[in-house]
Design a protein around this motif. Structure first.
Motif, PDB file in Angstrom:
ATOM      1  N   GLN A 166       0.741  -1.186  -0.009  1.00 39.80           N
ATOM      2  CA  GLN A 166       0.082   0.134  -0.121  1.00 39.80           C
ATOM      3  C   GLN A 166       0.696   1.260   0.267  1.00 39.80           C
ATOM      4  OE1 GLN A 166      -2.641   0.256   3.054  1.00 39.80           O
ATOM      5  NE2 GLN A 166      -3.385   2.369   2.690  1.00 39.80           N
ATOM      6  N   GLU A 167       2.074   1.183   0.865  1.00 34.80           N
ATOM      7  CA  GLU A 167       2.726   2.319   0.726  1.00 34.80           C
ATOM      8  C   GLU A 167       3.593   2.800  -0.417  1.00 34.80           C
ATOM      9  OE1 GLU A 167       3.199   0.282   4.872  1.00 34.80           O
ATOM     10  OE2 GLU A 167       3.136  -0.167   2.487  1.00 34.80           O
ATOM     11  N   SER A 168       3.942   1.607  -1.139  1.00 31.71           N
ATOM     12  CA  SER A 168       4.501   1.636  -2.604  1.00 31.71           C
ATOM     13  C   SER A 168       3.629   2.331  -3.664  1.00 31.71           C
ATOM     14  CB  SER A 168       5.093   0.752  -2.960  1.00 31.71           C
ATOM     15  OG  SER A 168       6.047  -0.188  -2.087  1.00 31.71           O
ATOM     16  N   GLN A 185       1.602   9.374  -5.737  1.00 35.69           N
ATOM     17  CA  GLN A 185       1.825  10.857  -5.118  1.00 35.69           C
ATOM     18  C   GLN A 185       2.629  11.370  -6.067  1.00 35.69           C
ATOM     19  OE1 GLN A 185       3.552  10.749  -1.238  1.00 35.69           O
ATOM     20  NE2 GLN A 185       3.765  12.812  -1.051  1.00 35.69           N
ATOM     21  N   ILE A 186       3.882  10.520  -6.350  1.00 36.54           N
ATOM     22  CA  ILE A 186       4.866  11.227  -7.183  1.00 36.54           C
ATOM     23  C   ILE A 186       4.362  11.678  -8.636  1.00 36.54           C
ATOM     24  CG2 ILE A 186       6.895  10.752  -8.437  1.00 36.54           C
ATOM     25  CD1 ILE A 186       7.829   9.161  -6.215  1.00 36.54           C
ATOM     26  N   LYS A 187       3.401  10.761  -9.238  1.00 37.49           N
ATOM     27  CA  LYS A 187       2.644  11.171 -10.420  1.00 37.49           C
ATOM     28  C   LYS A 187       2.102  12.511 -10.508  1.00 37.49           C
ATOM     29  CE  LYS A 187       2.497   6.531 -12.175  1.00 37.49           C
ATOM     30  NZ  LYS A 187       1.511   5.251 -12.897  1.00 37.49           N
ATOM     31  N   LEU A 241      13.169  14.133  -3.103  1.00 42.06           N
ATOM     32  CA  LEU A 241      12.533  12.582  -3.611  1.00 42.06           C
ATOM     33  C   LEU A 241      12.983  11.595  -2.254  1.00 42.06           C
ATOM     34  CD1 LEU A 241      11.473  10.461  -5.508  1.00 42.06           C
ATOM     35  CD2 LEU A 241      13.827  10.115  -6.313  1.00 42.06           C
ATOM     36  N   GLU A 242      14.252  11.705  -1.826  1.00 40.92           N
ATOM     37  CA  GLU A 242      14.579  10.909  -0.659  1.00 40.92           C
ATOM     38  C   GLU A 242      13.572  11.126   0.448  1.00 40.92           C
ATOM     39  OE1 GLU A 242      18.196  10.043   2.354  1.00 40.92           O
ATOM     40  OE2 GLU A 242      18.662  10.361   0.412  1.00 40.92           O
ATOM     41  N   LEU A 243      13.378  12.394   0.845  1.00 40.88           N
ATOM     42  CA  LEU A 243      12.287  12.659   1.897  1.00 40.88           C
ATOM     43  C   LEU A 243      11.096  12.300   1.673  1.00 40.88           C
ATOM     44  CD1 LEU A 243      13.420  16.324   2.583  1.00 40.88           C
ATOM     45  CD2 LEU A 243      13.941  14.251   4.184  1.00 40.88           C
ATOM     46  N   ALA A 281       7.083   8.026   3.405  1.00 40.27           N
ATOM     47  CA  ALA A 281       5.917   7.391   2.689  1.00 40.27           C
ATOM     48  C   ALA A 281       6.199   5.912   3.801  1.00 40.27           C
ATOM     49  CB  ALA A 281       6.076   7.007   1.254  1.00 40.27           C
ATOM     50  N   TYR A 282       7.333   5.647   3.937  1.00 37.98           N
ATOM     51  CA  TYR A 282       7.633   4.538   4.701  1.00 37.98           C
ATOM     52  C   TYR A 282       7.780   4.605   6.316  1.00 37.98           C
ATOM     53  CZ  TYR A 282       7.920   1.807   0.542  1.00 37.98           C
ATOM     54  OH  TYR A 282       7.392   1.077  -0.817  1.00 37.98           O
ATOM     55  N   GLY A 283       7.557   5.848   6.700  1.00 38.85           N
ATOM     56  CA  GLY A 283       7.555   6.021   8.357  1.00 38.85           C
ATOM     57  C   GLY A 283       9.066   6.061   8.534  1.00 38.85           C
ATOM     58  N   ASN A 284      10.243   6.508   7.694  1.00 32.88           N
ATOM     59  CA  ASN A 284      11.580   6.207   7.825  1.00 32.88           C
ATOM     60  C   ASN A 284      12.205   7.682   8.123  1.00 32.88           C
ATOM     61  OD1 ASN A 284      13.901   5.159   8.425  1.00 32.88           O
ATOM     62  ND2 ASN A 284      14.258   4.793   6.241  1.00 32.88           N
ATOM     63  N   SER A 285      11.426   8.559   8.524  1.00 32.54           N
ATOM     64  CA  SER A 285      11.715  10.105   8.925  1.00 32.54           C
ATOM     65  C   SER A 285      11.505  10.459  10.037  1.00 32.54           C
ATOM     66  CB  SER A 285      11.155  10.946   7.648  1.00 32.54           C
ATOM     67  OG  SER A 285       9.756  11.080   7.870  1.00 32.54           O
ATOM     68  N   GLU A 286      12.313  11.633  10.448  1.00 34.31           N
ATOM     69  CA  GLU A 286      12.295  12.105  11.698  1.00 34.31           C
ATOM     70  C   GLU A 286      11.502  13.292  11.663  1.00 34.31           C
ATOM     71  OE1 GLU A 286      15.281  13.839  15.517  1.00 34.31           O
ATOM     72  OE2 GLU A 286      16.088  12.890  13.294  1.00 34.31           O
ATOM     73  N   GLU A 287      10.831  13.898  12.605  1.00 36.13           N
ATOM     74  CA  GLU A 287      10.255  15.357  12.349  1.00 36.13           C
ATOM     75  C   GLU A 287      11.233  16.214  13.293  1.00 36.13           C
ATOM     76  OE1 GLU A 287       5.713  16.434  13.382  1.00 36.13           O
ATOM     77  OE2 GLU A 287       6.863  16.868  15.232  1.00 36.13           O
ATOM     78  N   VAL A 288      11.824  17.324  12.232  1.00 32.62           N
ATOM     79  CA  VAL A 288      12.743  17.980  12.874  1.00 32.62           C
ATOM     80  C   VAL A 288      12.121  19.141  13.461  1.00 32.62           C
ATOM     81  CG1 VAL A 288      14.687  19.553  12.093  1.00 32.62           C
ATOM     82  CG2 VAL A 288      14.395  17.456  10.999  1.00 32.62           C
ATOM     83  N   PHE A 289      11.095  19.414  12.848  1.00 29.79           N
ATOM     84  CA  PHE A 289      10.511  20.962  13.468  1.00 29.79           C
ATOM     85  C   PHE A 289       8.775  20.901  12.792  1.00 29.79           C
ATOM     86  CE2 PHE A 289      12.767  22.451   9.762  1.00 29.79           C
ATOM     87  CZ  PHE A 289      11.792  23.087   9.100  1.00 29.79           C
ATOM     88  N   VAL A 290       8.095  21.826  13.117  1.00 29.04           N
ATOM     89  CA  VAL A 290       6.756  21.902  12.627  1.00 29.04           C
ATOM     90  C   VAL A 290       6.614  23.354  12.668  1.00 29.04           C
ATOM     91  CG1 VAL A 290       4.398  21.718  13.025  1.00 29.04           C
ATOM     92  CG2 VAL A 290       5.850  19.773  13.763  1.00 29.04           C
ATOM     93  N   LEU A 291       6.264  23.865  11.396  1.00 32.88           N
ATOM     94  CA  LEU A 291       6.074  25.268  11.189  1.00 32.88           C
ATOM     95  C   LEU A 291       4.497  25.879  12.005  1.00 32.88           C
ATOM     96  CD1 LEU A 291       6.484  28.079   9.926  1.00 32.88           C
ATOM     97  CD2 LEU A 291       5.126  27.269   7.918  1.00 32.88           C
ATOM     98  N   GLU A 292       4.687  26.655  12.782  1.00 30.18           N
ATOM     99  CA  GLU A 292       3.335  27.509  13.316  1.00 30.18           C
ATOM    100  C   GLU A 292       3.259  28.446  12.518  1.00 30.18           C
ATOM    101  OE1 GLU A 292       3.879  28.098  17.521  1.00 30.18           O
ATOM    102  OE2 GLU A 292       3.603  25.922  17.892  1.00 30.18           O
TER     103      GLU A 292
END
Length: 539
Positions: free
Chosen positions: A355-357, A363-365, A381-383, A388-399
């Motif tokens: 499903q993620e793939s 999404q890319i299309k 693209l890497e991000l 998509a696979y939950g393999n990222s870290e939340e660095v910050f959130v814009l307010e």
């Protein structure tokens, strides 16, 4: 055993004559240290007889304790009508205490008559006297035969006389210079072959790139018998530049079986090229051979499918031999294999039935339909894949962010950005001015994040491009922003698309920061320290 070729780097002298290049003494010190680590044999530091900056460099360079390279000072033969011991330029070379002197003289009778306006006999004496004087002081002397190829073609007998005078005076090397860059490889081969017959000391080649064959001419000279190659990192130099050592060295070593530097030093070539480019504040072309970011990049789906089976199908060497890496671009020409490759690079199991793939592909299309082009934005693209696979870290959130641009009569435009973020669950805000809204946003964002991510100190925006996608809508059209960011080791690109140029810039800017901070440690900021940094504590 492979034949050995000495590498003579003149980035700090001839390279600085390139348009837009200006190096401080500190810049030259940093580059010299990198060149030494690369394993070059000679570093030409400048012309002490021409300016105080070069004199200061020579006075300080001993601080570096170089391990591989000899420092050489550049100068000309004595002036006409005087003794070498009375020549200011020659004595400056002696005063700076270098072990090697590189001096140039005239090989072309046309230049003797019209440039220095003397007789052919006096020019021969100038060459002999200058080389002999420096040799008598214990220096290794490299004689650069300026305009040699043009001189040889115009008056072969006299051109050969000039270099024989240098040899007779005790020169350690004769370097044949294609100063105007107008010779072609077959001419270089023929002339160097004849010169080797006429001389008993080693010769070198100094080629310029005005016909786009500076590298080819250098290789031709080596194959005809030259054992020293002069050039610059990234081909920096006057007019069209000098012969590019970043292509010459791997061509000699990997293609022609000559030995120049060690295999481990060759693996640092890409990082050295990028480092020098950053210090010189010059954009490194993506398509530069061997060390460019596109040198081993693949876009077509068929190509990617093939290199996944065997990289040799579309790569002439292993990229890691020169410190580069294979890249796969995702675009409208790419197939599913491109995404599989990118995911595998990140250690992600990409399966089109997941499903993620499937969601990622759609999404890319859709994003490409909106105007995104990921072939030039590998970091974005890497991000996307990581998210998509939950393999990222939340660095910050814009307010929120706010930008103010003020223009008053007879005053320059002032731009200020105020950024409010949530980091580690805490609200952080800061304001900063900049040269335009994007620079102001970048400055304010960094001020918010530096206390948490000190690594941002070494990262900067190196290029910024905007393209209007809907030209028929004029100023209301959608725009695509590409941002290139760098540190001393890597360069990455990010993208943003919007009808609002500030929004598109923010997308690309924040992607750049997120990508830069992948895997970087986060500093924990205590509440009281946080308040103090924000100016909320009364003293």
């Amino acid at each position: 055993m492979a034949n050995f070729v000495k590498i003579f780097d003149t980035t700090l002298r001839d390279g600085t004559q390139g348009e837009g290049i200006s190096l401080s003494v500190e810049d030259k010190m940093k580059i010299a240290r990198k060149l030494d680590s690369l394993g070059v044999h000679y570093i030409e530091g400048g012309w002490p007889g021409s300016n105080n900056k070069d004199i200061e460099f020579f006075m300080r360079v001993h601080e570096l304790e170089l391990k591989n390279a000899k420092i050489t000072a550049f100068g000309s033969t004595r002036r006409k009508g005087i003794l070498p011991e009375d020549d200011v330029n020659l004595n400056r070379i002696l005063e700076v205490g270098v072990p090697v002197a590189t001096i140039f003289g005239k090989s072309w009778d046309f230049h003797v008559h019209h440039a220095i306006q003397t007789t052919l006999e006096e020019n021969l004496a100038m060459i002999y006297d200058s080389v002999h004087y420096l040799k008598s002081k214990g220096l290794e002397v490299i004689y650069d035969a300026e305009h040699f190829f043009d001189g040889y073609k115009n008056n072969t007998e006299y051109a050969l006389q000039t270099i024989k005078q240098a040899e007779k005076a005790g020169a350690d090397w004769i370097v044949l210079c294609d100063t105007n860059g107008g010779s072609l490889p077959h001419e270089v081969t023929e002339i160097v072959t004849e010169v080797r017959k006429a001389l008993s000391i080693p010769i070198g080649i100094h080629a310029h790139n005005d016909c786009e064959v500076g590298v080819a001419n250098s290789l031709a000279a080596v194959m005809a018998g030259a054992t020293q190659v002069q050039g610059t990192i990234n081909g920096f130099g006057e007019r069209c530049g000098n012969a590019n050592l970043c292509s010459i060295i791997p061509n000699l070593q990997l293609k022609l079986n000559y030995s120049c530097i060690s295999a481990s030093q060759l693996e640092s070539l890409t990082s050295v090229a990028k480092y020098v480019s950053e210090i010189a504040n010059m954009h490194l072309p993506v398509n530069q051979a061997y060390i460019g970011s596109a040198a081993f990049a693949h876009k077509g789906g068929i190509h990617v499918s093939a290199i996944m089976r065997n990289a040799s199908t579309y790569e002439h060497i292993t990229p890691e031999l020169v410190g580069n890496k294979q890249r796969v671009l995702v675009s409208e020409l790419a197939g599913q294999s491109n995404l599989v490759f990118k995911a595998q690079e990140l250690g992600i199991d990409f399966n089109s039935s997941n499903q993620e793939s499937r969601q990622l592909i759609e999404q890319i299309k859709e994003m490409e339909h909106q105007g995104y082009q990921f072939e030039g934005a590998d970091a974005s693209l890497e991000l996307l894949i990581r998210d998509a696979y939950g393999n990222s870290e939340e660095v910050f959130v814009l307010e929120s962010f706010k930008i103010m641009v003020v223009k008053t009569i007879n005053q320059p435009v002032v731009t200020e950005a105020i950024v409010k973020l949530k980091v580690n669950g805490e609200s952080v805000y800061n304001a900063a001015e900049g040269n335009g809204p994007v620079n102001a946003l970048d400055n304010a964002l960094r001020k918010c994040l530096l206390q948490y991510y000190p690594a941002l100190e070494n990262i900067h925006l190196s290029d910024y491009k905007v393209r209007v996608l809907d030209e028929k809508d004029n100023t209301a059209g959608k725009v695509r922003v590409l941002i290139e960011s760098s540190d001393f080791d890597n360069t990455w690109s990010t993208i943003g698309v919007s009808a609002n140029i500030i929004e598109a810039s923010w997308q690309a800017l924040t992607d750049s920061i997120r990508y830069a901070l992948i895997g970087k440690p986060r500093t924990q900021v205590q509440p009281e320290e946080q308040k103090e940094r924000l100016g909320l504590v009364n003293h």
